[in-house]
Design a protein around this motif. Structure first.
Motif, PDB file in Angstrom:
ATOM      1  N   UNK A 294      42.520  48.498  52.579  1.00 15.46           N
ATOM      2  CA  UNK A 294      41.741  48.899  53.754  1.00 15.46           C
ATOM      3  C   UNK A 294      40.416  49.543  53.337  1.00 15.46           C
ATOM      4  N   UNK A 295      39.325  49.011  53.866  1.00 10.78           N
ATOM      5  CA  UNK A 295      38.000  49.561  53.593  1.00 10.78           C
ATOM      6  C   UNK A 295      37.370  49.089  52.291  1.00 10.78           C
ATOM      7  N   UNK A 296      38.110  48.328  51.476  1.00  5.92           N
ATOM      8  CA  UNK A 296      37.600  47.871  50.176  1.00  5.92           C
ATOM      9  C   UNK A 296      36.788  46.582  50.360  1.00  5.92           C
ATOM     10  N   UNK A 297      35.591  46.551  49.781  1.00  5.30           N
ATOM     11  CA  UNK A 297      34.736  45.359  49.899  1.00  5.30           C
ATOM     12  C   UNK A 297      34.362  44.759  48.551  1.00  5.30           C
ATOM     13  N   UNK A 298      34.419  45.538  47.477  1.00  7.49           N
ATOM     14  CA  UNK A 298      34.009  45.029  46.161  1.00  7.49           C
ATOM     15  C   UNK A 298      35.056  44.072  45.601  1.00  7.49           C
ATOM     16  N   UNK A 299      34.650  42.864  45.163  1.00  7.79           N
ATOM     17  CA  UNK A 299      35.598  41.859  44.670  1.00  7.79           C
ATOM     18  C   UNK A 299      36.428  42.328  43.480  1.00  7.79           C
ATOM     19  N   UNK A 300      35.792  42.964  42.505  1.00  7.12           N
ATOM     20  CA  UNK A 300      36.528  43.424  41.327  1.00  7.12           C
ATOM     21  C   UNK A 300      37.545  44.489  41.697  1.00  7.12           C
ATOM     22  N   UNK A 301      37.163  45.381  42.617  1.00  6.67           N
ATOM     23  CA  UNK A 301      38.094  46.425  43.058  1.00  6.67           C
ATOM     24  C   UNK A 301      39.289  45.803  43.762  1.00  6.67           C
ATOM     25  N   UNK A 302      39.037  44.787  44.583  1.00  5.96           N
ATOM     26  CA  UNK A 302      40.133  44.088  45.258  1.00  5.96           C
ATOM     27  C   UNK A 302      41.125  43.535  44.244  1.00  5.96           C
ATOM     28  N   UNK A 303      40.599  42.834  43.244  1.00  5.13           N
ATOM     29  CA  UNK A 303      41.462  42.215  42.235  1.00  5.13           C
ATOM     30  C   UNK A 303      42.311  43.254  41.510  1.00  5.13           C
ATOM     31  N   UNK A 304      41.674  44.355  41.137  1.00  5.39           N
ATOM     32  CA  UNK A 304      42.395  45.383  40.388  1.00  5.39           C
ATOM     33  C   UNK A 304      43.435  46.093  41.257  1.00  5.39           C
ATOM     34  N   UNK A 305      43.105  46.321  42.518  1.00  3.80           N
ATOM     35  CA  UNK A 305      44.073  46.940  43.435  1.00  3.80           C
ATOM     36  C   UNK A 305      45.293  46.038  43.581  1.00  3.80           C
ATOM     37  N   UNK A 306      45.035  44.750  43.754  1.00  2.00           N
ATOM     38  CA  UNK A 306      46.139  43.800  43.913  1.00  2.00           C
ATOM     39  C   UNK A 306      46.977  43.743  42.638  1.00  2.00           C
ATOM     40  N   UNK A 307      46.310  43.725  41.483  1.00  2.00           N
ATOM     41  CA  UNK A 307      47.031  43.701  40.215  1.00  2.00           C
ATOM     42  C   UNK A 307      47.912  44.920  40.036  1.00  2.00           C
ATOM     43  N   UNK A 308      47.347  46.099  40.285  1.00  2.00           N
ATOM     44  CA  UNK A 308      48.101  47.347  40.143  1.00  2.00           C
ATOM     45  C   UNK A 308      49.243  47.428  41.156  1.00  2.00           C
ATOM     46  N   UNK A 309      48.953  47.070  42.398  1.00  2.00           N
ATOM     47  CA  UNK A 309      49.975  47.144  43.443  1.00  2.00           C
ATOM     48  C   UNK A 309      51.100  46.165  43.162  1.00  2.00           C
TER      49      UNK A 309
ATOM     50  N   UNK B 261      46.082  44.617  35.333  1.00  2.00           N
ATOM     51  CA  UNK B 261      47.316  45.255  34.909  1.00  2.00           C
ATOM     52  C   UNK B 261      47.080  46.661  34.364  1.00  2.00           C
ATOM     53  N   UNK B 262      47.938  47.607  34.690  1.00  2.00           N
ATOM     54  CA  UNK B 262      47.774  48.969  34.189  1.00  2.00           C
ATOM     55  C   UNK B 262      48.035  49.037  32.687  1.00  2.00           C
ATOM     56  N   UNK B 263      47.378  49.966  32.000  1.00  2.00           N
ATOM     57  CA  UNK B 263      47.496  50.073  30.545  1.00  2.00           C
ATOM     58  C   UNK B 263      48.917  50.434  30.119  1.00  2.00           C
ATOM     59  N   UNK B 264      49.601  51.284  30.903  1.00  2.00           N
ATOM     60  CA  UNK B 264      50.940  51.724  30.532  1.00  2.00           C
ATOM     61  C   UNK B 264      51.982  51.101  31.458  1.00  2.00           C
TER      62      UNK B 264
ATOM     63  N   UNK C 201      52.192  45.178  40.253  1.00  2.00           N
ATOM     64  CA  UNK C 201      53.065  45.744  39.225  1.00  2.00           C
ATOM     65  C   UNK C 201      53.903  46.889  39.788  1.00  2.00           C
ATOM     66  N   UNK C 202      53.308  47.712  40.661  1.00  2.00           N
ATOM     67  CA  UNK C 202      54.042  48.819  41.263  1.00  2.00           C
ATOM     68  C   UNK C 202      55.248  48.313  42.064  1.00  2.00           C
ATOM     69  N   UNK C 203      55.006  47.239  42.827  1.00  2.00           N
ATOM     70  CA  UNK C 203      56.085  46.658  43.624  1.00  2.00           C
ATOM     71  C   UNK C 203      57.185  46.132  42.713  1.00  2.00           C
ATOM     72  N   UNK C 204      56.780  45.482  41.631  1.00  2.00           N
ATOM     73  CA  UNK C 204      57.762  44.930  40.706  1.00  2.00           C
ATOM     74  C   UNK C 204      58.516  46.032  39.963  1.00  2.00           C
TER      75      UNK C 204
END
Length: 509
Positions: A284-299, A348-351, A301-304
């Motif tokens: 929500x509220x995110x417009x930057x493409x790179x930020x979108x990708x990283x949020x999706x990647x992190x989320x 993907x998160x570093x740890x 992994x969190x779900x998994x």
């Protein structure tokens, strides 16, 4: 294998494609990577130095590890790669008075090992602004053009070869023959890399990595994750758990399709997780493409991670990462920016708590399809057009909202329906819709409208590294446009993207 050291050329991936077409395995690595970091040195049969966008004499220009000359392995330099050979071994490279870009008539010596079988005069593709002005010691000229007196050079005693032109591009008429000469006559490689051998070796590697451990598969229903899942299932059987995350960014009806197709294959080991609110809340509220990708990647992994704890005992994560994802996400040198961070690479998160299993990491997209057919996966999966890991998030430009997603899904579904109806779906690499973060004025009936713009995108490609826009029939474009405007509430204008890759990318974000 053949090692390709990449110095930033737009053609580097084509070198790899040409070599693999000869059933010889190769990999691409950053050109300035230290040899000490390579684990496969004992298996190397040859090294290729790619082209690049720098001048070899420029400050900070990338150079290979000096130890490559001590390995006793054949080396082939292409364009910038040949200039590196000259500059580092005692020759000289200087700016050319006349740059050479495009086709050139080249006089060659067809008796030398690298150019054996060619004609005395060949049409080859040049792309350079510098040229050799002095040969290194013990090298001789094997080809020349009006603007390049040293168009090809060799030192047979040290097994070092260089060409100023690009044999890997299709414009070089007999360029494939040059690469064949290097691979088979000089490097003594064998044509023993096939999908059958890949399956066998990858199953051994996966079993060695995983042992009796349990693997969680990020199943999306697309080609990559489906092939990866079936390959892992063959390797470890019931220790594979396939989880489909419904993040709300899929195509219309995708969740139902996954349940229908893969429920039969994986049975009780297929889990569908409803995480739409989680993903859309974080976006929500995110417009930057790179930020979108990283949020999706992190989320993702969190779900998994959360789901893995419920399943208990899972410490491996399967991903359908493919080679173009890796290549585009890695900087060749410090000053060069990656094209974009891919969902399976940069997000993907570093740890991360789970270890990654990536059986497709060194395959191009068309090779993944070949692998899928070898695994007897149904054509309805293998022939599907590629779909990005971040889903519709990178086709919904600007902020992602429920309303924009609805409009996009409905428009995209119409595009797919009409492309299939026209008999073009399997002939096109990708065809899809994009929604822009702008509205335009329109007139429907007697009323003024102010609604969203939909972009149509259709491209053809082999490996996703380059792509050409498809010249769809005007009647088909008209039908798609008319249906979207009439049937999708919230859209009143349709435009068509006619950009190639490069300079554009296939996806808009």
């Amino acid at each position: 294998m053949i090692l390709i050291l990449d110095f930033g050329s737009q053609y580097t991936q084509l070198i790899a494609r040409r070599i693999r077409e000869e059933k010889v395995y190769c990999e691409i690595y950053p050109g300035n990577k230290p040899l000490s970091e390579f684990s496969e040195l004992n298996n190397l049969k040859g090294i290729i130095l790619s082209g690049g966008y720098d001048s070899v004499y420029a400050k900070g220009a990338p150079h290979p590890d000096k130890k490559i000359w001590e390995l006793g392995i054949p080396v082939l330099g292409i364009c910038y790669g040949m200039q590196l050979i000259a500059e580092l071994l005692g020759g000289k490279v200087s700016p050319s008075n006349k740059r050479e870009f495009g086709l050139a008539e080249v006089s060659v010596n067809p008796k030398c090992e690298l150019l054996k079988g060619l004609k005395n005069r060949e049409t080859l593709w040049m792309s350079h602004g510098d040229k050799l002005s002095k040969l290194p010691k013990d090298f001789k000229i094997t080809a020349k053009s009006p603007n390049s007196p040293y168009a090809a050079i060799e030192n047979t005693k040290k097994n070092i070869y260089g060409v100023q032109f690009h044999p890997e591009v299709k414009h070089s008429v007999h360029g494939r023959k040059i690469l064949q000469n290097f691979i088979f006559n000089i490097c003594k490689e064998k044509q023993d890399w096939t999908m059958k051998s890949y399956i066998s070796e990858e199953i051994k590697r996966v079993r060695a990595q995983v042992g009796k451990g349990k693997v969680l598969c990020a199943l999306s229903g697309g080609v990559d994750s489906s092939v990866a899942a079936v390959l892992l299932h063959r390797a470890i059987g019931k220790n594979l758990f396939c989880v489909y995350v419904d993040h709300g960014l899929q195509k219309l009806g995708e969740t139902e399709r996954v349940r229908k197709v893969f429920g039969k294959t994986f049975g009780k080991n297929l889990f569908i997780v409803d995480a739409k609110k989680v993903f859309l809340g974080k976006l929500k509220g995110v417009t930057d493409p790179e930020t979108k990708r990283k949020i999706i990647g992190h989320t993702f992994i969190e779900v998994f991670d959360k789901y893995a704890k419920q399943l208990k005992g899972i410490n491996f994560l399967l991903q359908g990462t493919i080679y173009p994802d890796v290549i585009e996400s890695v900087s060749i040198k410090g000053s060069k920016q990656p094209i974009k961070s891919h969902h399976n690479v940069g997000g993907l998160p570093a740890k991360m708590k789970m270890q990654l299993v990536e059986p497709l990491k060194f395959l191009f997209k068309d090779e993944v399809r070949v692998l899928g057919r070898e695994l007897k996966i149904p054509n309805e999966i293998i022939d599907r057009q590629p779909f990005p890991g971040p889903g519709l998030a990178i086709r919904c430009l600007g902020e992602i909202t429920d309303e924009k997603l609805r409009i996009l899904k409905e428009a995209d579904d119409i595009v797919t329906q009409e492309i299939i109806k026209a008999g073009l779906y399997e002939k096109i690499w990708q065809s899809f819709a994009i929604i822009l973060p702008v509205k335009t004025v329109g007139v429907m009936g007697d009323a003024r409208t102010y609604e969203h713009v939909i972009v149509l995108r259709a491209v053809n490609s082999v490996d996703a590294m380059t792509a050409d826009w498809v010249k769809l029939p005007y009647d088909l474009l008209g039908t798609i446009s008319s249906r979207i405007i009439n049937e999708v509430k919230g859209a009143n204008r349709v435009v068509y993207d006619i950009s190639n890759k490069p300079p554009a990318t296939i996806e808009w974000e």
